[in-house]
Write a protein that holds these residues in place. Sequence first.
Motif, PDB file in Angstrom:
ATOM      1  N   ASP A  86      59.084   9.422  19.530  1.00 20.87           N
ATOM      2  CA  ASP A  86      57.437   9.235  20.059  1.00 20.87           C
ATOM      3  C   ASP A  86      57.613   8.535  21.554  1.00 20.87           C
ATOM      4  O   ASP A  86      56.453   7.945  21.517  1.00 20.87           O
ATOM      5  CB  ASP A  86      56.813   8.609  18.866  1.00 20.87           C
ATOM      6  N   THR A  87      58.694   8.266  22.229  1.00 21.74           N
ATOM      7  CA  THR A  87      58.604   7.405  23.275  1.00 21.74           C
ATOM      8  C   THR A  87      59.745   7.722  24.172  1.00 21.74           C
ATOM      9  O   THR A  87      60.671   8.310  23.639  1.00 21.74           O
ATOM     10  CB  THR A  87      58.705   5.886  23.034  1.00 21.74           C
ATOM     11  N   ASP A 277      42.560  15.233  33.050  1.00 22.94           N
ATOM     12  CA  ASP A 277      43.800  14.885  32.422  1.00 22.94           C
ATOM     13  C   ASP A 277      44.218  13.434  32.547  1.00 22.94           C
ATOM     14  O   ASP A 277      44.410  12.974  33.637  1.00 22.94           O
ATOM     15  CB  ASP A 277      44.708  15.853  33.427  1.00 22.94           C
ATOM     16  N   VAL A 278      44.061  12.981  31.250  1.00 20.89           N
ATOM     17  CA  VAL A 278      43.958  11.548  31.294  1.00 20.89           C
ATOM     18  C   VAL A 278      45.418  11.091  31.559  1.00 20.89           C
ATOM     19  O   VAL A 278      46.154   9.972  31.835  1.00 20.89           O
ATOM     20  CB  VAL A 278      43.484  10.722  30.264  1.00 20.89           C
ATOM     21  N   ALA A 279      46.447  11.862  31.154  1.00 20.79           N
ATOM     22  CA  ALA A 279      47.870  11.763  31.146  1.00 20.79           C
ATOM     23  C   ALA A 279      48.301  11.373  32.745  1.00 20.79           C
ATOM     24  O   ALA A 279      48.882  10.315  32.947  1.00 20.79           O
ATOM     25  CB  ALA A 279      48.775  12.714  30.415  1.00 20.79           C
ATOM     26  N   GLU A 280      47.719  12.413  33.491  1.00 20.33           N
ATOM     27  CA  GLU A 280      47.972  12.030  34.929  1.00 20.33           C
ATOM     28  C   GLU A 280      47.599  10.898  35.445  1.00 20.33           C
ATOM     29  O   GLU A 280      48.358  10.160  36.054  1.00 20.33           O
ATOM     30  CB  GLU A 280      47.033  13.443  35.607  1.00 20.33           C
ATOM     31  N   ILE A 281      46.518  10.370  34.924  1.00 16.81           N
ATOM     32  CA  ILE A 281      45.948   9.267  35.395  1.00 16.81           C
ATOM     33  C   ILE A 281      46.964   8.050  35.054  1.00 16.81           C
ATOM     34  O   ILE A 281      47.333   7.156  35.697  1.00 16.81           O
ATOM     35  CB  ILE A 281      44.390   8.839  34.874  1.00 16.81           C
ATOM     36  N   ALA A 282      47.124   8.031  33.559  1.00 19.41           N
ATOM     37  CA  ALA A 282      47.989   7.041  32.877  1.00 19.41           C
ATOM     38  C   ALA A 282      49.547   7.060  33.674  1.00 19.41           C
ATOM     39  O   ALA A 282      50.063   6.027  33.853  1.00 19.41           O
ATOM     40  CB  ALA A 282      48.173   7.282  31.553  1.00 19.41           C
ATOM     41  N   VAL A 283      49.696   8.017  33.890  1.00 17.06           N
ATOM     42  CA  VAL A 283      51.407   8.000  34.417  1.00 17.06           C
ATOM     43  C   VAL A 283      51.193   7.424  35.925  1.00 17.06           C
ATOM     44  O   VAL A 283      52.160   6.672  36.275  1.00 17.06           O
ATOM     45  CB  VAL A 283      52.010   9.520  34.749  1.00 17.06           C
ATOM     46  N   TYR A 284      50.225   7.597  36.727  1.00 21.78           N
ATOM     47  CA  TYR A 284      50.120   7.130  37.882  1.00 21.78           C
ATOM     48  C   TYR A 284      50.008   5.591  37.921  1.00 21.78           C
ATOM     49  O   TYR A 284      50.826   5.092  38.714  1.00 21.78           O
ATOM     50  CB  TYR A 284      48.710   7.483  38.664  1.00 21.78           C
ATOM     51  N   PHE A 285      49.484   5.047  36.704  1.00 22.12           N
ATOM     52  CA  PHE A 285      49.413   3.717  36.366  1.00 22.12           C
ATOM     53  C   PHE A 285      50.882   3.066  35.693  1.00 22.12           C
ATOM     54  O   PHE A 285      50.661   2.105  35.238  1.00 22.12           O
ATOM     55  CB  PHE A 285      48.133   3.315  35.958  1.00 22.12           C
ATOM     56  N   GLY A 286      51.604   3.918  35.807  1.00 21.73           N
ATOM     57  CA  GLY A 286      53.073   3.460  34.977  1.00 21.73           C
ATOM     58  C   GLY A 286      53.033   3.648  33.548  1.00 21.73           C
ATOM     59  O   GLY A 286      54.091   3.173  32.889  1.00 21.73           O
ATOM     60  N   GLY A 287      52.195   4.367  32.985  1.00 21.27           N
ATOM     61  CA  GLY A 287      52.078   4.545  31.662  1.00 21.27           C
ATOM     62  C   GLY A 287      52.352   5.993  31.245  1.00 21.27           C
ATOM     63  O   GLY A 287      53.027   6.675  31.968  1.00 21.27           O
ATOM     64  N   GLY A 288      51.548   6.671  30.314  1.00 19.30           N
ATOM     65  CA  GLY A 288      52.011   8.027  29.862  1.00 19.30           C
ATOM     66  C   GLY A 288      51.071   8.430  28.841  1.00 19.30           C
ATOM     67  O   GLY A 288      50.271   7.863  28.327  1.00 19.30           O
ATOM     68  N   GLY A 289      51.487   9.706  28.228  1.00 18.58           N
ATOM     69  CA  GLY A 289      50.472  10.252  27.043  1.00 18.58           C
ATOM     70  C   GLY A 289      50.241  11.665  27.281  1.00 18.58           C
ATOM     71  O   GLY A 289      51.377  12.342  27.482  1.00 18.58           O
ATOM     72  N   HIS A 290      49.203  12.081  26.782  1.00 15.07           N
ATOM     73  CA  HIS A 290      48.998  13.315  26.548  1.00 15.07           C
ATOM     74  C   HIS A 290      47.590  13.698  27.378  1.00 15.07           C
ATOM     75  O   HIS A 290      47.059  12.757  27.768  1.00 15.07           O
ATOM     76  CB  HIS A 290      48.667  13.996  25.100  1.00 15.07           C
ATOM     77  N   MET A 291      47.407  15.254  27.635  1.00 17.25           N
ATOM     78  CA  MET A 291      45.991  15.397  28.347  1.00 17.25           C
ATOM     79  C   MET A 291      44.995  14.575  27.932  1.00 17.25           C
ATOM     80  O   MET A 291      44.062  14.364  28.882  1.00 17.25           O
ATOM     81  CB  MET A 291      45.991  17.029  28.533  1.00 17.25           C
ATOM     82  N   ARG A 292      44.685  14.734  26.616  1.00 16.26           N
ATOM     83  CA  ARG A 292      43.431  14.001  26.146  1.00 16.26           C
ATOM     84  C   ARG A 292      43.533  12.678  25.673  1.00 16.26           C
ATOM     85  O   ARG A 292      42.528  12.282  25.125  1.00 16.26           O
ATOM     86  CB  ARG A 292      42.940  15.002  25.307  1.00 16.26           C
ATOM     87  N   ALA A 293      44.658  12.077  25.661  1.00 15.45           N
ATOM     88  CA  ALA A 293      44.957  10.811  24.965  1.00 15.45           C
ATOM     89  C   ALA A 293      46.238  10.109  25.630  1.00 15.45           C
ATOM     90  O   ALA A 293      47.120  10.600  25.578  1.00 15.45           O
ATOM     91  CB  ALA A 293      45.070  10.836  23.484  1.00 15.45           C
TER      92      ALA A 293
END
Length: 323
Positions: A86-87, A277-293
Amino acid sequence: MKIAEEVKDAKSIGIGGHIRPDGDCVGACMALYLYLRKVFPEKPVELFLEQPSEVFRCIKDIDKIRTDVMEGGGCEEDFDVFIALDTVADRLGAAEPLFNRAERTINIDHHISNKGCGTVNFIDPHASSTSELVFRIIEEEKLDKEIAKAIYIGIVHDTGVFRYSNTSPETLAIASKLVAFGFDFSEVIEKTFYEKTYVQTLLLGRALLESILIMDGKCIVSGIEKKTLDFYHADAKDLEGIVSQLNQTRDVECTIFMYQTGVLEYKVSLRSKGKVDVAEIAVYFGGGGHMRAAGCTMNGTFYDVVNNLTLHIERQLKRAGME
Ligand code: AMP
Ligand code: MN
Ligand code: MN
């Protein structure tokens, strides 16, 4: 991939999941741990996770987790195989050196942001949960009631009780095989997913009451400061579910929920109803996840964090023709 085949020659096996483990992480790790100990009783198998929420105490052998290492105890052991669930490796916390030192590494995950960090990778972004992937890699005839319950808990948590769009026909088919083992699935859902302590109820109430709508009502924002958590003697585990409740607000496309983790530092949770697409935003800020979470850690004041995020959300809404 069949995990028993992958690890059959290993003398020792380590398992780890991400820091601040959620239900999927705990369920997937515990299910794999129980399974490997059952299939290879002669091999040392150790599971490294931060202390899971006490709601998961219904999972067999949850007290065998090596939380000591995660709390800074250090670990001299080396493992032939280390499995990250999961990571990616960099969110394994104190278990990351164990992963890096292992002869062979296996990465099992469903995050779209994960490109695979193991010698062997099993990444399926279409899977509802890592727990669903664990079901796929173990032999069905070796399943038992306790393993089934752990997998079920993981799936329930990452699908919001089979509600989110990551729930597929296969997810439901697997769930039906799991409940056939006869554990009390209704109680499992109630006790691990819905039930809240009074403090959790109060924190949810505060977060809802103090939320603000921005971007013409398309985005809802809320946060909990460290002093509030301290006041209630609460921690991150007490904030589960707040972000999805906020995201249920009508006409909201996207939710930002954050809690303070340090001076000018916030852990941010993002949720979307599909257009952003919140995954795209989270990745930009060094995180990650899925499209909706998705999630990430960000620096600055509460308003700095909101400003930095809304720039990206606005851009995406514009792209979707909503601005
Ligand atoms: P959360 O908002 O913490 O519930 O996380 C939403 C999803 O994004 C979960 O699948 C998390 O595993 C993932 N996620 C959260 N934070 C991070 C991060 N810093 N890096 C990678 N993935 C994350
Ligand atoms: Mn997770
Ligand atoms: Mn997951």
